[in-house]
Design a protein around this motif. Structure first.
Motif, PDB file in Angstrom:
ATOM      1  N   ARG A  47       0.842  -1.188   0.000  1.00  0.00           N
ATOM      2  CA  ARG A  47       0.000   0.000   0.000  1.00  0.00           C
ATOM      3  C   ARG A  47       0.881   1.243   0.000  1.00  0.00           C
ATOM      4  NH1 ARG A  47      -3.227   1.702   4.620  1.00  0.00           N
ATOM      5  NH2 ARG A  47      -2.698  -0.311   5.564  1.00  0.00           N
ATOM      6  N   CYS A 101       3.973   2.430   2.501  1.00  0.00           N
ATOM      7  CA  CYS A 101       4.242   1.322   3.429  1.00  0.00           C
ATOM      8  C   CYS A 101       5.727   1.224   3.745  1.00  0.00           C
ATOM      9  CB  CYS A 101       3.743   0.007   2.846  1.00  0.00           C
ATOM     10  SG  CYS A 101       4.660  -0.556   1.393  1.00  0.00           S
ATOM     11  N   GLY A 108       2.234   1.494  -5.738  1.00  0.00           N
ATOM     12  CA  GLY A 108       1.433   1.110  -4.583  1.00  0.00           C
ATOM     13  C   GLY A 108      -0.026   0.899  -4.954  1.00  0.00           C
ATOM     14  N   TYR A 109      -0.713   0.109  -4.144  1.00  0.00           N
ATOM     15  CA  TYR A 109      -2.144  -0.118  -4.344  1.00  0.00           C
ATOM     16  C   TYR A 109      -2.927   0.584  -3.244  1.00  0.00           C
ATOM     17  CZ  TYR A 109      -1.419  -3.677  -0.708  1.00  0.00           C
ATOM     18  OH  TYR A 109      -1.088  -4.321   0.459  1.00  0.00           O
ATOM     19  N   GLY A 110      -4.237   0.476  -3.302  1.00  0.00           N
ATOM     20  CA  GLY A 110      -5.077   1.105  -2.283  1.00  0.00           C
ATOM     21  C   GLY A 110      -5.744   2.358  -2.792  1.00  0.00           C
ATOM     22  N   GLY A 138      -3.929   4.220  -5.432  1.00  0.00           N
ATOM     23  CA  GLY A 138      -3.561   3.459  -6.614  1.00  0.00           C
ATOM     24  C   GLY A 138      -4.431   3.826  -7.813  1.00  0.00           C
ATOM     25  N   ASN A 180      -5.748  -3.264   6.266  1.00  0.00           N
ATOM     26  CA  ASN A 180      -7.071  -2.726   5.941  1.00  0.00           C
ATOM     27  C   ASN A 180      -7.682  -3.555   4.814  1.00  0.00           C
ATOM     28  OD1 ASN A 180      -5.927  -1.872   3.541  1.00  0.00           O
ATOM     29  ND2 ASN A 180      -6.063   0.308   3.995  1.00  0.00           N
ATOM     30  N   ALA A 200      -7.979  -3.000   1.653  1.00  0.00           N
ATOM     31  CA  ALA A 200      -7.164  -3.056   0.435  1.00  0.00           C
ATOM     32  C   ALA A 200      -6.056  -4.094   0.574  1.00  0.00           C
ATOM     33  CB  ALA A 200      -6.566  -1.682   0.134  1.00  0.00           C
ATOM     34  N   ASP A 201      -5.440  -4.174   1.752  1.00  0.00           N
ATOM     35  CA  ASP A 201      -4.405  -5.173   1.997  1.00  0.00           C
ATOM     36  C   ASP A 201      -4.971  -6.589   1.886  1.00  0.00           C
ATOM     37  OD1 ASP A 201      -2.336  -3.290   2.596  1.00  0.00           O
ATOM     38  OD2 ASP A 201      -3.155  -3.071   4.613  1.00  0.00           O
TER      39      ASP A 201
END
Length: 230
Positions: free
Chosen positions: A51, A54, A101-103, A106, A138, A140-141
């Protein structure tokens, strides 16, 4: 048995990784599309995701022994392409790939590129997914772990690569909470992705740094560096 608990296993792999680092670790290419992904002599690769913010750039700068090879920023979304870094003298011993990163920060196109890479990169050996130790996982993770779990096994029952969790910023967890936070994160990871390897706990800010050599040895194990002939 965790990698760090067996010195006879860790030392040869750590030595192999350090030997590669002693020659060079350098940026090789950036890819915003699948067509732009470089071949890089088919050296074994690992890719790093997590994320936004991080701490993946900070962690892997420490792993590579470089202060600012991977760009760090307090602003989320700094990494917007797949960035390839070659470790070792030409043509390299291993390639590390830094993913966006994602989330919440992202973008759909980043996720599509990441998925295409996973589906087509034959030399990929391990995916590292990082979690900020200051926070529990969270949604998203959890979704990313579940998504990666679906890619870990083909329809033919073949596992093309492995998945390794890493907990970053352990120094930011209050001492009185360490005994609760780390087990909680481990439990969340296992519930979302039972095939994910147990998390490595790290801190790039502590002096001496914590867990960095374990990550190095882990990469060497994934890429078979400790098994290469001298």
């Amino acid at each position: 048995m965790p990698l760090a608990s067996n010195g006879h296993v860790l030392r040869p792999r750590l030595t192999a990784f350090r030997r590669a680092l002693s020659t060079t670790a350098e940026f090789s290419a950036a890819a915003a599309t699948l067509e732009q992904i470089p071949k890089l002599y088919n050296r074994p690769e690992v890719i790093v995701t997590g994320r936004a913010n991080c701490g993946k750039s900070t962690l892997f700068n420490a792993v590579l022994g470089k202060k600012d090879l991977l760009r760090t920023s307090k602003k989320a979304g700094c990494t917007q392409t797949l960035n390839f870094f070659t470790v070792g003298a030409h043509p390299g011993s291993v390639v590390l790939v830094d993913a966006p990163g994602y989330g919440a920060r992202g973008r759909p196109e980043w996720g599509s590129l990441f998925d295409s890479y996973l589906a087509t990169r034959m030399q990929l050996k391990r995916v590292y997914i990082l979690f900020n130790g200051k926070h529990l996982l969270n949604s998203a993770d959890v979704q990313m772990l579940a998504h990666l779990s679906e890619t870990l096994m083909t329809e033919d029952g073949v596992q093309p690569f492995t998945l390794q969790a890493v907990i970053t910023k352990a120094d930011c967890i209050p001492d009185k909470s360490l005994g609760q936070v780390i087990p909680q994160i481990r439990k969340q990871i296992w519930e979302a992705a039972p095939l994910c390897l147990p998390p490595i706990v790290t801190s790039a800010a502590m002096r001496p740094m914590f867990g960095i050599d374990t990550v190095r040895a882990n990469i060497a194990e994934a890429c078979g560096l400790g098994l290469l002939k001298k």
